[in-house]
Write an enzyme that holds these catalytic residues in place. Structure first.
Site: not given
Ligand code: IPE
Ligand code: IPE
Ligand code: MG
Length: 230
Positions: A11, A56, A59-60, A176
């Site tokens: 993340d 995830s 993430n969609w 994490r």
């Molecule tokens: C979790 O990160 C999913 C992945 C790293 C693929 P997110 O960025 O999607 O999680 P939230 O929204 O901060 O909980």
């Molecule tokens: C994690 O990084 C990658 C995915 C969830 C696919 P993020 O895109 O969630 O990055 P932040 O949390 O917005 O910084």
């Molecule tokens: Mg994130």
């Protein structure tokens, strides 16, 4: 002991990019180096399973452009990296739903990488893609019903056997990045007794040294699994 199975919530890509005045997607791109170095670092110290959270089921919800970028990026990552990982004896597997939302080209590369590396045994790189811990449990329950398992036969073993990868042991350690203290639907069933380590490092900056620091933290923990120390 070196943890047998390590899970990583990768993340902080978006924040990494934003801080540099770049588009969020640049952060995802920069995460490739982090993933490759972490995987080889894990391999070097004898981690046997590395599960990485790449996309995830939630993430969609992101903007279409970012989702599209992530789909292409993950397909490209497999194209670019599967052969070198194969040469190192890494088995590539996936956890998640292979539903209509995942583009065909991505599904094709996933199958290709799985087939290419299926006999490798040095380490398993399990990519959680279109993965949700709740979705995984829902899918296991559906399989119970499909298999017509009678009520008296439903126990933890019956559910566990129907998760995406019953052959993989539960993660010993979950890391994490990016300073968020939550699991965001990662390996809900499997993480019941995992040691959790959180780091402020943003994923694109993460390297094997950060993995080793997390492993050292893990080694200082006292795992009791509900029992008492002898
Ligand atoms: C979790 O990160 C999913 C992945 C790293 C693929 P997110 O960025 O999607 O999680 P939230 O929204 O901060 O909980
Ligand atoms: C994690 O990084 C990658 C995915 C969830 C696919 P993020 O895109 O969630 O990055 P932040 O949390 O917005 O910084
Ligand atoms: Mg994130």
């Amino acid at each position: 002991m070196v943890p047998h199975h390590v899970g990583v919530v990768m993340d902080g890509n978006g924040r990494w990019a934003t801080r540099r005045g770049l588009a969020r997607t640049e952060g995802h791109g920069a995460g490739e180096e982090a993933l490759v170095d972490t995987a080889y670092g894990a391999l070097a110290v004898g981690v046997r399973v590395l599960t990485v959270y790449a996309f995830s089921t939630e993430n969609w919800r992101r903007p279409l452009d970012e989702v599209r970028y992530l789909m292409n990026f993950n397909r490209g990552l497999l194209e670019r990296r599967q052969h070198e990982l194969h040469a190192e004896g890494v088995r590539i597997t996936f956890s998640g739903r292979r539903d209509w939302r995942v583009p065909k080209g991505v599904l094709h590369r996933m199958q290709e990488a799985e087939r290419l590396t299926e006999d490798n045994r040095v380490m398993t790189l399990n990519i959680a893609f279109n993965y949700g811990g709740r979705a995984e449990i829902v899918d296991a329950v559906k399989r119970l019903v499909h298999d017509r398992v009678p009520e008296e036969k439903i126990d933890e073993k019956a559910i566990r056997e129907r998760l995406y990868h019953p052959e993989l042991p539960d993660p010993d350690l979950m890391v994490r990045t990016s300073g968020e203290f939550r699991t965001s639907n990662f390996l809900l069933w499997e993480m019941a007794y995992s040691e959790l380590v959180f780091t402020e490092v943003l994923w694109p900056d993460f390297r094997r040294e950060d993995l080793y620091a997390a492993i050292e933290e893990y080694q200082r923990r006292d795992r009791r699994f509900g029992g008492v120390d002898s």
